[in-house]
Motif scaffolding. Structure first.
Motif, PDB file in Angstrom:
ATOM      1  N   ILE A  20       0.864  -1.182   0.000  1.00 13.15           N
ATOM      2  CA  ILE A  20       0.000   0.000   0.000  1.00 13.15           C
ATOM      3  C   ILE A  20       0.901   1.233   0.000  1.00 13.15           C
ATOM      4  O   ILE A  20       1.624   1.481   0.971  1.00 13.15           O
ATOM      5  CB  ILE A  20      -0.928   0.009   1.223  1.00 13.15           C
ATOM      6  N   TRP A  21       0.860   1.981  -1.083  1.00 17.76           N
ATOM      7  CA  TRP A  21       1.704   3.167  -1.193  1.00 17.76           C
ATOM      8  C   TRP A  21       1.185   4.311  -0.335  1.00 17.76           C
ATOM      9  O   TRP A  21      -0.026   4.533  -0.247  1.00 17.76           O
ATOM     10  CB  TRP A  21       1.739   3.679  -2.629  1.00 17.76           C
ATOM     11  N   SER A  24      -3.805   9.199   3.466  1.00 13.36           N
ATOM     12  CA  SER A  24      -3.936   9.232   4.923  1.00 13.36           C
ATOM     13  C   SER A  24      -3.181   8.092   5.603  1.00 13.36           C
ATOM     14  O   SER A  24      -3.375   6.916   5.269  1.00 13.36           O
ATOM     15  CB  SER A  24      -5.420   9.170   5.302  1.00 13.36           C
ATOM     16  N   LEU A  25      -2.344   8.435   6.599  1.00  7.02           N
ATOM     17  CA  LEU A  25      -1.655   7.402   7.364  1.00  7.02           C
ATOM     18  C   LEU A  25      -2.637   6.585   8.199  1.00  7.02           C
ATOM     19  O   LEU A  25      -2.456   5.375   8.375  1.00  7.02           O
ATOM     20  CB  LEU A  25      -0.602   8.025   8.274  1.00  7.02           C
ATOM     21  N   ASP A  26      -3.665   7.231   8.715  1.00  3.03           N
ATOM     22  CA  ASP A  26      -4.687   6.512   9.487  1.00  3.03           C
ATOM     23  C   ASP A  26      -5.378   5.469   8.617  1.00  3.03           C
ATOM     24  O   ASP A  26      -5.637   4.337   9.057  1.00  3.03           O
ATOM     25  CB  ASP A  26      -5.714   7.486  10.061  1.00  3.03           C
ATOM     26  N   ALA A  27      -5.687   5.850   7.367  1.00  2.00           N
ATOM     27  CA  ALA A  27      -6.343   4.909   6.449  1.00  2.00           C
ATOM     28  C   ALA A  27      -5.402   3.758   6.100  1.00  2.00           C
ATOM     29  O   ALA A  27      -5.827   2.592   6.036  1.00  2.00           O
ATOM     30  CB  ALA A  27      -6.783   5.641   5.184  1.00  2.00           C
ATOM     31  N   ILE A  28      -4.126   4.062   5.889  1.00  2.00           N
ATOM     32  CA  ILE A  28      -3.150   3.005   5.595  1.00  2.00           C
ATOM     33  C   ILE A  28      -3.067   2.020   6.754  1.00  2.00           C
ATOM     34  O   ILE A  28      -3.077   0.799   6.572  1.00  2.00           O
ATOM     35  CB  ILE A  28      -1.766   3.614   5.302  1.00  2.00           C
ATOM     36  N   GLU A  29      -2.988   2.547   7.972  1.00  2.00           N
ATOM     37  CA  GLU A  29      -2.926   1.693   9.155  1.00  2.00           C
ATOM     38  C   GLU A  29      -4.147   0.774   9.238  1.00  2.00           C
ATOM     39  O   GLU A  29      -4.026  -0.419   9.548  1.00  2.00           O
ATOM     40  CB  GLU A  29      -2.839   2.564  10.411  1.00  2.00           C
ATOM     41  N   GLU A  70      -3.001   3.160  -3.340  1.00  2.00           N
ATOM     42  CA  GLU A  70      -2.180   4.326  -3.002  1.00  2.00           C
ATOM     43  C   GLU A  70      -3.055   5.318  -2.249  1.00  2.00           C
ATOM     44  O   GLU A  70      -4.096   5.738  -2.760  1.00  2.00           O
ATOM     45  CB  GLU A  70      -1.615   4.950  -4.277  1.00  2.00           C
ATOM     46  N   ILE A  71      -2.656   5.679  -1.018  1.00  3.24           N
ATOM     47  CA  ILE A  71      -3.532   6.420  -0.110  1.00  3.24           C
ATOM     48  C   ILE A  71      -2.794   7.616   0.482  1.00  3.24           C
ATOM     49  O   ILE A  71      -1.590   7.560   0.740  1.00  3.24           O
ATOM     50  CB  ILE A  71      -4.029   5.497   1.021  1.00  3.24           C
TER      51      ILE A  71
END
Length: 282
Positions: A186-187, A217-222, A214-215
């Motif tokens: 996930i980028w 937001s760090l919160d969304a990646i987490e 590819e996102i």
């Protein structure tokens, strides 16, 4: 040239006409016109093109107004400096989302406690967007990732060194290269300076990833990683403990690859008391 003339020049440019400037600062149209004319004669330059209606500011007028804004900020802070009073005024701050969700909120809370007369407008955006707005005069300071190359007219002031880590589902096994090459990736948005630096470092290490999304937001990646959808590379933001509940984290690189976070400012080192106070809090 005096402070009153500086304020009048700025008012005319901001309000769009001599008449509107007079209404804004409580002066007659003729008084505004006379002050501008006196300023032009003193400096020996044409500040407004009077062939068009309303008169249009020249490039020299806009450059002078930009300088005048800085002078007026310093002038207005004189009494506070002499009397030892609290900093007051308005500061326009731009910050990337990772800063907004990490060390900026406690700094703002401390500033509000120590300087209740200091007003701060906060705007979010990517590093390159904030740098552009700073160059356009829409911001006073931008807190962002260090630009890959120096930007003409902007000065960099370091704040934090944030290591990057690979985050993976808790049950995932293997070292960083195994995790990155064997699981979906996930980028963190590669249009950002941080994202492009991550991509460059992966290429340098000859690590091939299988990207699935590819996102920004760090919160969304987490959240995506916690749901077992893949792995990612994220910064350990200043002020965080570097612990992601329910996830496994592994250092990225040896020594760990990191990003620098700091402040971009227009021109020379900050003498403006508002900016200096803000940087001190950060």
């Amino acid at each position: 040239m005096n402070i009153q003339q500086m304020r009048i020049l700025i008012a005319v440019i901001d309000e769009g006409s001599f008449a509107a400037a007079g209404d804004a600062i409580g002066r007659s149209h003729s008084a505004i016109s006379l002050q501008v004319k006196a300023l032009e004669e003193e400096l020996g330059v044409l500040l407004f093109d009077r062939v068009v209606r309303p008169p249009a500011p020249t490039g020299k007028a806009r450059a002078l107004a930009d300088h005048a804004r800085k002078v007026i900020k310093l002038f207005d802070a004189t009494e506070d400096v002499v009397m030892g009073q609290m900093i007051r005024g308005r500061l326009r701050v731009g910050a990337v989302p990772t800063v907004l969700s990490s060390f900026l909120p406690p700094a703002l809370a401390e500033l509000r406690l120590q300087h209740p007369d200091l007003s701060i407008d906060v705007h979010s955006g990517s590093s390159d967007q904030l740098a552009g707005r700073l160059q356009q005069g829409a911001l006073d300071i931008a807190i962002c990732t260090k630009p890959p190359m120096p930007i003409e007219g902007l000065e960099w002031h370091h704040i934090a060194h944030e290591p990057l880590v690979v985050i993976a589902p808790a049950e995932a096994v293997g070292d960083e290269k195994t995790l990155l090459s064997s699981l979906p990736f996930i980028w963190f948005n590669r249009k950002t300076w941080a994202g492009s630096a991550i991509e460059a470092h992966l290429n340098k290490q000859n690590i091939a990833v299988t990207a699935i999304m590819e996102i920004d937001s760090l919160d969304a990646i987490e959240s995506m990683v916690r749901e077992g959808l893949g792995v990612s590379i994220v910064p350990v933001c200043r002020g965080s403990n570097g612990i992601w509940p329910g996830l496994r984290s592994v250092s990225f690189g040896d020594p760990p690859f990191a990003r620098d976070v700091g402040a971009l400012l227009l021109g020379d080192p900050p003498h403006d008391p508002l900016i200096a106070t803000f940087l001190a809090a950060l």
